[in-house]
Design a protein around this motif. Structure first.
Motif, PDB file in Angstrom:
ATOM      1  N   LEU A 344       0.825  -1.230   0.000  1.00 27.36           N
ATOM      2  CA  LEU A 344       0.000   0.000   0.000  1.00 27.36           C
ATOM      3  C   LEU A 344       0.859   1.281   0.000  1.00 27.36           C
ATOM      4  N   GLY A 345       1.903   1.307   0.782  1.00 26.99           N
ATOM      5  CA  GLY A 345       2.766   2.491   0.863  1.00 26.99           C
ATOM      6  C   GLY A 345       2.056   3.639   1.560  1.00 26.99           C
ATOM      7  N   SER A 346       2.828   4.654   1.916  1.00 30.61           N
ATOM      8  CA  SER A 346       2.228   5.746   2.708  1.00 30.61           C
ATOM      9  C   SER A 346       1.215   6.549   1.887  1.00 30.61           C
ATOM     10  N   LYS A 347       1.484   6.699   0.556  1.00 36.35           N
ATOM     11  CA  LYS A 347       0.542   7.490  -0.255  1.00 36.35           C
ATOM     12  C   LYS A 347      -0.778   6.744  -0.435  1.00 36.35           C
ATOM     13  N   GLY A 348      -0.648   5.430  -0.712  1.00 39.30           N
ATOM     14  CA  GLY A 348      -1.865   4.612  -0.881  1.00 39.30           C
ATOM     15  C   GLY A 348      -2.673   4.593   0.409  1.00 39.30           C
ATOM     16  N   ALA A 349      -1.964   4.460   1.538  1.00 39.82           N
ATOM     17  CA  ALA A 349      -2.653   4.421   2.833  1.00 39.82           C
ATOM     18  C   ALA A 349      -3.379   5.745   3.096  1.00 39.82           C
ATOM     19  N   ALA A 350      -2.716   6.849   2.713  1.00 35.04           N
ATOM     20  CA  ALA A 350      -3.328   8.169   2.942  1.00 35.04           C
ATOM     21  C   ALA A 350      -4.569   8.338   2.061  1.00 35.04           C
ATOM     22  N   ARG A 351      -4.483   7.868   0.797  1.00 33.14           N
ATOM     23  CA  ARG A 351      -5.656   7.990  -0.098  1.00 33.14           C
ATOM     24  C   ARG A 351      -6.819   7.151   0.416  1.00 33.14           C
ATOM     25  N   LEU A 352      -6.499   5.941   0.894  1.00 31.69           N
ATOM     26  CA  LEU A 352      -7.563   5.070   1.398  1.00 31.69           C
ATOM     27  C   LEU A 352      -8.192   5.664   2.667  1.00 31.69           C
ATOM     28  N   ALA A 353      -7.351   6.200   3.523  1.00 28.39           N
ATOM     29  CA  ALA A 353      -7.886   6.821   4.749  1.00 28.39           C
ATOM     30  C   ALA A 353      -8.786   8.002   4.391  1.00 28.39           C
ATOM     31  N   ALA A 354      -8.375   8.763   3.354  1.00 27.97           N
ATOM     32  CA  ALA A 354      -9.180   9.931   2.957  1.00 27.97           C
ATOM     33  C   ALA A 354     -10.540   9.477   2.432  1.00 27.97           C
ATOM     34  N   VAL A 355     -10.566   8.402   1.648  1.00 27.36           N
ATOM     35  CA  VAL A 355     -11.846   7.909   1.118  1.00 27.36           C
ATOM     36  C   VAL A 355     -12.717   7.383   2.263  1.00 27.36           C
ATOM     37  N   LEU A 356     -12.106   6.702   3.207  1.00 26.49           N
ATOM     38  CA  LEU A 356     -12.911   6.145   4.308  1.00 26.49           C
ATOM     39  C   LEU A 356     -13.455   7.217   5.233  1.00 26.49           C
ATOM     40  N   SER A 357     -12.728   8.331   5.355  1.00 25.05           N
ATOM     41  CA  SER A 357     -13.182   9.320   6.346  1.00 25.05           C
ATOM     42  C   SER A 357     -13.796  10.575   5.744  1.00 25.05           C
TER      43      SER A 357
END
Ligand SMILES: Cc1cc2nc3c(=O)[nH]c(=O)nc-3n(C[C@H](O)[C@H](O)[C@H](O)COP(=O)(O)OP(=O)(O)OC[C@H]3O[C@@H](n4cnc5c(N)ncnc54)[C@H](O)[C@@H]3O)c2cc1C
Length: 433
Positions: A344-357
């Motif tokens: 996932l990497g930090s960018k992927g994790a940040a994008r996923l967190a943004a979509v979830l929240s």
């Protein structure tokens, strides 16, 4: 004394019964524009009639409910409702209908329904009570003009009497009038059946719809119709207006309790924006008071990276998000379907967190089809005496029900307002000399 009640809806019918009980000698007539009385009550609650609410869902019994709690369910009119519920609250509603042979049962969120699960039980009880008390009900009588009594000249026809003119050309007079004509029409700024308030100098708050669902022209989202997400939250972008609860994806956009509640809280803001606005969905929301114990999106993603580095992201999803929706959300975060948590990497994790929240969608219009819609706005509460609902400007003229600037979220609170204000107006009128 002749009492005219305009509108045989929830407020008008209970008001008529109470007027007759408190003033048995009075001639009470209900004038209804439609073909039958109580047509709307018959379809409330999906035909089951969510007649009232115990207020247990907001943590307090009706009479004890504080202003803050009441504001959550009555975004408009909470101050007045706090006062009036003391004299006729949910317990009184239960007693009133029990005396008419209607037994109620409680469902989740404190919602009260007749044990028969049939709104006709409520309709029939009100019709029977009106008949027994000797209330006259005239249908096909749409009030189109209301003329106040003239003072002074006793020779004039309407000295001391209200003059009522109906669409069918008939006229009537009354010593007192209670307007229970339901929610004002947003389009016309008048009651559903006419502008009889015009010229009376009664202050009104412009009516706009409340309790509607959001049209969202996003094909991917609409393909998920029928999906329910528990424990989500939805926020009107750029405001503090946010609601928690279940969200339902429909073939036109988003619905469900959290959306209906937001449509109520943001009724004016959304009307002002022409029902074009951005909303942010928090798919993994806690209840707002930290009670659900759902982890934050960030913490949940980090945990998955540590625990399941070799598993595909599609195979592990939050408890409250069904797998089809989860795949759609991964796409929205621009993540490959075969991606593993460890990649996932930090960018992927940040994008996923943004979509979830904070997953942003554009609302383009609203839908009221088969929803429990009500009107926000109506006769200004400053235009009536708080304890009797009598017009400040015109003695002998009363208002009750949805025509007043009181409206609530779903759950039986709107009908409770109709019962409470109908009874209040009747008692106010009965106390008149
Ligand atoms: C589909 C639907 C389902 C709902 N379900 C629920 C529910 O389960 N629980 C809940 O709490 N709330 C529910 N509501 C909201 C609730 O029904 C209303 O808030 C409530 O009925 C308002 O009562 P009222 O007497 O003020 O108005 P109404 O019940 O609307 O009655 C007003 C009456 O006045 C008549 N009228 C209007 N103009 C004139 C005129 N000029 N002359 C003569 N008569 C006139 C109308 O024909 C109507 O019969 C629902 C609303 C809808 C639309």
């Amino acid at each position: 004394m002749r009492i005219a009640i305009i509108g045989a809806g929830a407020a008008g019918c209970i008001c008529a019964v109470e007027c007759k009980r408190l003033r048995p000698a009075a001639e009470v007539t209900v004038y209804e524009a439609g073909k039958v009385p109580l047509a709307k009550v018959a379809v409330t609650g999906g035909g089951r009639c969510n007649i009232a609410n115990t207020f247990a869902g907001i943590g307090l019994a009706g009479k004890a409910a504080g202003r803050r709690e009441l504001r959550e369910v009555y975004p408009r009119g909470y101050r007045l409702m706090q006062k009036l519920l003391h004299d006729f609250g949910p317990e009184d509603t239960v007693r009133w209908f029990a005396a008419e042979g209607v037994r109620l049962k409680e469902e989740d969120g404190g919602r009260l329904f007749p044990v028969t699960d049939d709104a006709r039980t409520v309709v029939n009880a009100l019709l029977a009570a009106m008949k027994r008390e000797g209330v006259h009900v005239l249908t096909g009588k749409a009030l189109c003009r209301l003329t106040p009594p003239t003072a002074g000249d006793t020779a004039t026809e309407n000295h001391g009497q209200w003059q009522l003119s109906f669409k069918d050309g008939s006229v009537a007079s009354a010593d007192a009038v209670v307007i229970c004509a339901g929610g004002m029409k947003a389009e016309k700024g008048a009651s559903e059946h006419g502008g009889f308030l015009q010229g009376l100098g009664i202050d009104t708050v412009p009516p706009v719809p409340s309790l509607f669902t959001f049209n969202i022209p996003d094909r991917g989202l609409r393909e998920l119709m029928g999906t329910t997400v528990r424990g989500a939250a939805v926020k009107l972008a750029g405001t503090r207006l946010e609601t928690h609860g279940d969200i339902l994806i429909t073939h036109w956009g988003l619905s469900g309790p959290a959306v209906l509640r937001l449509s109520s809280y943001a009724a004016r803001e959304l009307a002002a924006r022409g029902y074009k606005a951005d909303i942010c969905v928090r798919w993994m929301a806690d209840s707002g008071d930290g009670e659900t114990g759902q982890p934050s999106a960030d913490a949940w993603i980090k945990d998955n990276i540590a625990r399941y580095p070799a598993r595909q992201c599609t195979s592990v999803h939050p408890d409250n998000i069904p797998s089809r929706l989860w795949e759609f959300l991964l796409q929205r975060a621009a993540l490959r379907p075969d991606l593993r948590w460890g990649e996932l990497g930090s960018k992927g994790a940040a994008r996923l967190a943004a979509v979830l929240s904070a997953d942003t969608y554009h609302i383009d219009g609203q839908t009221r089809f088969r929803e429990e819609f009500v009107t926000c706005g109506g006769v200004a509460l400053s235009a009536v005496h708080a304890d009797t609902l009598e017009s400040r400007r015109h003695p002998g003229l009363y208002f009750a029900g949805e025509i007043l600037d009181i409206d609530a979220v779903t759950g039986g609170f709107n009908l409770q307002a109709a019962w409470t204000t109908g009874i209040t107006a009747a008692r106010g009128l009965a106390a008149e000399d």
